[in-house]
Design a protein around this motif. Structure first.
Motif, PDB file in Angstrom:
ATOM      1  N   LEU A 168     -26.935   3.253 -59.991  1.00 12.75           N
ATOM      2  CA  LEU A 168     -28.169   2.475 -59.956  1.00 12.75           C
ATOM      3  C   LEU A 168     -28.749   2.421 -61.356  1.00 12.75           C
ATOM      4  O   LEU A 168     -28.638   3.373 -62.131  1.00 12.75           O
ATOM      5  N   LYS A 169     -29.383   1.340 -61.675  1.00  9.78           N
ATOM      6  CA  LYS A 169     -29.942   1.153 -63.010  1.00  9.78           C
ATOM      7  C   LYS A 169     -31.457   1.196 -62.920  1.00  9.78           C
ATOM      8  O   LYS A 169     -32.079   0.235 -62.471  1.00  9.78           O
ATOM      9  N   GLY A 170     -32.029   2.326 -63.295  1.00 13.25           N
ATOM     10  CA  GLY A 170     -33.463   2.434 -63.239  1.00 13.25           C
ATOM     11  C   GLY A 170     -33.958   3.793 -63.661  1.00 13.25           C
ATOM     12  O   GLY A 170     -33.206   4.608 -64.190  1.00 13.25           O
ATOM     13  N   PHE A 171     -35.231   4.005 -63.399  1.00 13.76           N
ATOM     14  CA  PHE A 171     -35.917   5.191 -63.889  1.00 13.76           C
ATOM     15  C   PHE A 171     -36.883   5.722 -62.844  1.00 13.76           C
ATOM     16  O   PHE A 171     -37.410   4.967 -62.038  1.00 13.76           O
ATOM     17  N   VAL A 172     -37.155   6.989 -62.957  1.00 13.90           N
ATOM     18  CA  VAL A 172     -38.300   7.582 -62.279  1.00 13.90           C
ATOM     19  C   VAL A 172     -39.507   7.334 -63.165  1.00 13.90           C
ATOM     20  O   VAL A 172     -39.426   7.453 -64.396  1.00 13.90           O
ATOM     21  N   VAL A 173     -40.620   6.961 -62.566  1.00  8.55           N
ATOM     22  CA  VAL A 173     -41.901   6.891 -63.260  1.00  8.55           C
ATOM     23  C   VAL A 173     -42.519   8.276 -63.097  1.00  8.55           C
ATOM     24  O   VAL A 173     -42.711   8.741 -61.975  1.00  8.55           O
ATOM     25  N   ALA A 174     -42.788   8.953 -64.206  1.00  2.00           N
ATOM     26  CA  ALA A 174     -43.287  10.325 -64.162  1.00  2.00           C
ATOM     27  C   ALA A 174     -44.489  10.466 -65.095  1.00  2.00           C
ATOM     28  O   ALA A 174     -44.665   9.676 -66.024  1.00  2.00           O
ATOM     29  N   ARG A 175     -45.276  11.483 -64.835  1.00  3.08           N
ATOM     30  CA  ARG A 175     -46.396  11.790 -65.737  1.00  3.08           C
ATOM     31  C   ARG A 175     -45.836  12.142 -67.113  1.00  3.08           C
ATOM     32  O   ARG A 175     -44.902  12.923 -67.223  1.00  3.08           O
ATOM     33  N   ALA A 176     -46.427  11.581 -68.148  1.00  5.04           N
ATOM     34  CA  ALA A 176     -45.934  11.827 -69.504  1.00  5.04           C
ATOM     35  C   ALA A 176     -46.092  13.289 -69.898  1.00  5.04           C
ATOM     36  O   ALA A 176     -45.251  13.839 -70.614  1.00  5.04           O
ATOM     37  N   ASP A 177     -47.157  13.933 -69.423  1.00  4.42           N
ATOM     38  CA  ASP A 177     -47.423  15.312 -69.858  1.00  4.42           C
ATOM     39  C   ASP A 177     -46.613  16.356 -69.094  1.00  4.42           C
ATOM     40  O   ASP A 177     -46.243  17.379 -69.653  1.00  4.42           O
ATOM     41  N   THR A 178     -46.299  16.106 -67.827  1.00  6.01           N
ATOM     42  CA  THR A 178     -45.627  17.126 -67.014  1.00  6.01           C
ATOM     43  C   THR A 178     -44.238  16.723 -66.535  1.00  6.01           C
ATOM     44  O   THR A 178     -43.470  17.579 -66.101  1.00  6.01           O
ATOM     45  N   GLY A 179     -43.928  15.435 -66.559  1.00  2.13           N
ATOM     46  CA  GLY A 179     -42.657  14.965 -66.017  1.00  2.13           C
ATOM     47  C   GLY A 179     -42.648  14.858 -64.507  1.00  2.13           C
ATOM     48  O   GLY A 179     -41.622  14.540 -63.903  1.00  2.13           O
ATOM     49  N   GLU A 180     -43.811  15.093 -63.867  1.00  2.00           N
ATOM     50  CA  GLU A 180     -43.897  15.052 -62.411  1.00  2.00           C
ATOM     51  C   GLU A 180     -43.705  13.634 -61.881  1.00  2.00           C
ATOM     52  O   GLU A 180     -44.254  12.669 -62.410  1.00  2.00           O
ATOM     53  N   TYR A 181     -42.933  13.524 -60.811  1.00  2.00           N
ATOM     54  CA  TYR A 181     -42.603  12.255 -60.178  1.00  2.00           C
ATOM     55  C   TYR A 181     -43.868  11.527 -59.715  1.00  2.00           C
ATOM     56  O   TYR A 181     -44.726  12.095 -59.063  1.00  2.00           O
ATOM     57  N   LEU A 182     -43.934  10.222 -60.044  1.00  2.00           N
ATOM     58  CA  LEU A 182     -44.991   9.336 -59.555  1.00  2.00           C
ATOM     59  C   LEU A 182     -44.413   8.193 -58.732  1.00  2.00           C
ATOM     60  O   LEU A 182     -45.045   7.708 -57.807  1.00  2.00           O
ATOM     61  N   GLY A 183     -43.224   7.738 -59.106  1.00  2.00           N
ATOM     62  CA  GLY A 183     -42.617   6.600 -58.442  1.00  2.00           C
ATOM     63  C   GLY A 183     -41.298   6.241 -59.085  1.00  2.00           C
ATOM     64  O   GLY A 183     -40.674   7.069 -59.763  1.00  2.00           O
TER      65      GLY A 183
END
Length: 187
Positions: free
Chosen positions: A60-75
């Motif tokens: 799959l070609k894509g990314f996890v959207v994560a918090r910049a400061d913690t890397g925590e998953y957002l979407g």
């Protein structure tokens, strides 16, 4: 895979720790009602594992959207279809928790993703499909420069009613013009 950084979010690879975050939204009708028909039926944990295996393998070609400061998953923000020969990709995105809606995470993630699509992958066009009742997403796409190119009348059945499917597109030249006209911090 590269990490792409903004002020609020980073786009990063899928990780095993994302599993529980994905499971939290994948069967939540408040989230999935605005997504494609692949969420029509409940998704099992095994289906989520298979999706993550495909994402981790690079299929799959894509990314996890994560918090910049913690890397925590957002979407997530992914190409649901990618045609490198013709320079076109269709995107799909989700911010998986209602608590994270309206905070600018999707706006920044989409800007990073479009920069990647147009300037790294050298795509000429990015497109997407959207429901008319998904007004939050429509506002975002239009704010980012996507143009409503067509309507597939009564294409989708949801909630006992047929709905139109809206077809949006954005060309590289339009994105470049937008980037020249607006400060970097606005995307």
């Amino acid at each position: 895979m590269p990490h792409l950084y903004g002020k609020k979010v980073m786009l990063r690879e899928y990780r095993d720790s994302d599993f529980e975050h994905i499971r939290a939204w994948v069967n939540n009708p408040k989230i999935t009602r605005n997504l494609s028909d692949i969420f029509l039926y409940p998704h099992s944990a095994e289906q989520t594992r298979r999706f993550m295996e495909r994402a981790s393998s690079g299929e799959l070609k894509g990314f996890v959207v994560a918090r910049a400061d913690t890397g925590e998953y957002l979407g997530q923000i992914d190409f649901t279809r990618l045609d490198l020969k013709n320079g076109c990709g269709e995107l799909g995105m989700v911010i998986g928790s209602e608590a994270n809606h309206g905070k600018g995470y999707g706006t920044e993630a989409l800007g990073l993703f479009l920069d990647f699509a147009f300037f790294e992958l050298r795509l000429n066009r990015v497109e997407l499909l959207c429901w008319p009742f998904n007004t939050r997403a429509r506002r975002l796409y239009e704010k980012m420069g996507f143009v409503l190119e067509g309507v597939r009348r009564q294409k989708r059945f949801r909630g006992g009613t047929y709905h139109d499917e809206l077809c949006y597109g954005l060309l590289k030249e339009e994105w470049e013009q937008r980037r020249r006209q607006q400060p970097q911090s606005e995307t």
